[in-house]
Design a protein around this motif. Sequence first.
Motif, mmCIF file in Angstrom:
data_model
loop_
_atom_site.group_PDB
_atom_site.id
_atom_site.type_symbol
_atom_site.label_atom_id
_atom_site.label_comp_id
_atom_site.label_asym_id
_atom_site.label_seq_id
_atom_site.Cartn_x
_atom_site.Cartn_y
_atom_site.Cartn_z
ATOM 1 N N ARG A 175 0.880 -1.175 0.000
ATOM 2 C CA ARG A 175 0.000 0.000 0.000
ATOM 3 C C ARG A 175 0.912 1.218 0.000
ATOM 4 N N LEU A 176 0.816 2.003 -1.073
ATOM 5 C CA LEU A 176 1.698 3.130 -1.302
ATOM 6 C C LEU A 176 0.879 4.399 -1.470
ATOM 7 N N LEU A 177 1.206 5.438 -0.686
ATOM 8 C CA LEU A 177 0.574 6.750 -0.839
ATOM 9 C C LEU A 177 1.574 7.690 -1.488
ATOM 10 N N LEU A 178 1.141 8.363 -2.548
ATOM 11 C CA LEU A 178 1.996 9.303 -3.271
ATOM 12 C C LEU A 178 1.262 10.618 -3.458
ATOM 13 N N GLU A 179 2.018 11.703 -3.388
ATOM 14 C CA GLU A 179 1.493 13.002 -3.792
ATOM 15 C C GLU A 179 2.508 13.572 -4.768
ATOM 16 N N ILE A 180 2.025 13.942 -5.950
ATOM 17 C CA ILE A 180 2.889 14.382 -7.037
ATOM 18 C C ILE A 180 2.449 15.752 -7.509
ATOM 19 N N ARG A 181 3.384 16.669 -7.641
ATOM 20 C CA ARG A 181 3.132 17.930 -8.335
ATOM 21 C C ARG A 181 3.420 17.614 -9.795
ATOM 22 N N LEU A 182 2.361 17.528 -10.603
ATOM 23 C CA LEU A 182 2.514 17.075 -11.979
ATOM 24 C C LEU A 182 3.289 18.088 -12.813
ATOM 25 N N PRO A 183 4.145 17.605 -13.716
ATOM 26 C CA PRO A 183 4.889 18.510 -14.585
ATOM 27 C C PRO A 183 3.956 19.189 -15.583
ATOM 28 N N ALA A 184 4.371 20.348 -16.088
ATOM 29 C CA ALA A 184 3.561 21.082 -17.062
ATOM 30 C C ALA A 184 3.401 20.274 -18.345
ATOM 31 N N GLU A 185 4.454 19.603 -18.757
ATOM 32 C CA GLU A 185 4.410 18.748 -19.940
ATOM 33 C C GLU A 185 3.577 17.527 -19.602
ATOM 34 N N GLN A 186 2.509 17.289 -20.345
ATOM 35 C CA GLN A 186 1.604 16.195 -20.009
ATOM 36 C C GLN A 186 1.993 14.883 -20.658
ATOM 37 N N ASP A 187 3.108 14.884 -21.391
ATOM 38 C CA ASP A 187 3.608 13.639 -21.950
ATOM 39 C C ASP A 187 4.389 12.894 -20.865
ATOM 40 N N THR A 188 4.921 11.753 -21.165
ATOM 41 C CA THR A 188 5.633 10.949 -20.179
ATOM 42 C C THR A 188 6.849 11.710 -19.643
ATOM 43 N N THR A 189 6.935 11.826 -18.321
ATOM 44 C CA THR A 189 8.019 12.539 -17.643
ATOM 45 C C THR A 189 8.535 11.676 -16.504
ATOM 46 N N GLU A 190 9.860 11.640 -16.350
ATOM 47 C CA GLU A 190 10.470 10.890 -15.249
ATOM 48 C C GLU A 190 10.827 11.852 -14.124
ATOM 49 N N LEU A 191 10.353 11.545 -12.915
ATOM 50 C CA LEU A 191 10.617 12.367 -11.737
ATOM 51 C C LEU A 191 11.452 11.572 -10.740
ATOM 52 N N PRO A 192 12.456 12.193 -10.115
ATOM 53 C CA PRO A 192 13.215 11.479 -9.093
ATOM 54 C C PRO A 192 12.360 11.263 -7.848
ATOM 55 N N LEU A 193 12.513 10.108 -7.212
ATOM 56 C CA LEU A 193 11.775 9.829 -5.979
ATOM 57 C C LEU A 193 12.414 10.505 -4.776
ATOM 58 N N VAL A 194 13.725 10.729 -4.826
ATOM 59 C CA VAL A 194 14.446 11.317 -3.698
ATOM 60 C C VAL A 194 15.190 12.555 -4.178
ATOM 61 N N LEU A 195 14.986 13.657 -3.479
ATOM 62 C CA LEU A 195 15.713 14.902 -3.734
ATOM 63 C C LEU A 195 16.259 15.422 -2.411
#
Length: 183
Positions: free
Chosen positions: A82-102
């Motif tokens: 069971r995984l809870l995620l909150e994502i600030r979506l990128p402006a580009e609505q195509d496939t985007t890779e986001l780092p999990l850890v910053l």
Amino acid sequence: MTPFVSSGIRRGATGLLLGASLLTGCGPSGRCEGFVGGTRIQGDIDGDSMLVIRPMPFRPSNTGAYVRGAQLELLYGDGALRLLLEIRLPAEQDTTELPLVLTEDESNQRLPQDGRVSIWSIQTPTDAPELRGGSLTVKLADANNLEGKIDARFEDGSQLECTYDVRGRNFFPGDDPTYNGPP
């Protein structure tokens, strides 16, 4: 280094996600394989997985600049994960890779149009090791649908690969919240 989650945010996200699940028709699809610590995760996404898209400030201190935010509750393998995620979506609505850890500096330098994962919380299994790295691939397939992939690496060396395609409810102004894709 990992995104934080407070109990108030968790309760609010779960409430919104529960409401969204009652309003959507198509079930989620995806699969997860790997390990979280010593727990083997192998199975399809559960039908109770949920998505809510709504306006969110990119940073909590900046309530003037809102972006599309997504709250996801992903369940795999009959509740094994069971995984809870909150994502600030990128402006580009195509496939985007986001780092999990910053790091805090990396997070502060990230631009709103680039998106970011703001909350990562494994609820089950409860003895999950700390997240050390990985990425989340996200695509806003339509106004009510996110799809992508999660590649997570943990401090004990365990790894997890998951795919998701989840429909939900969109409350972002200007998006069409009634659009549920083609029949």
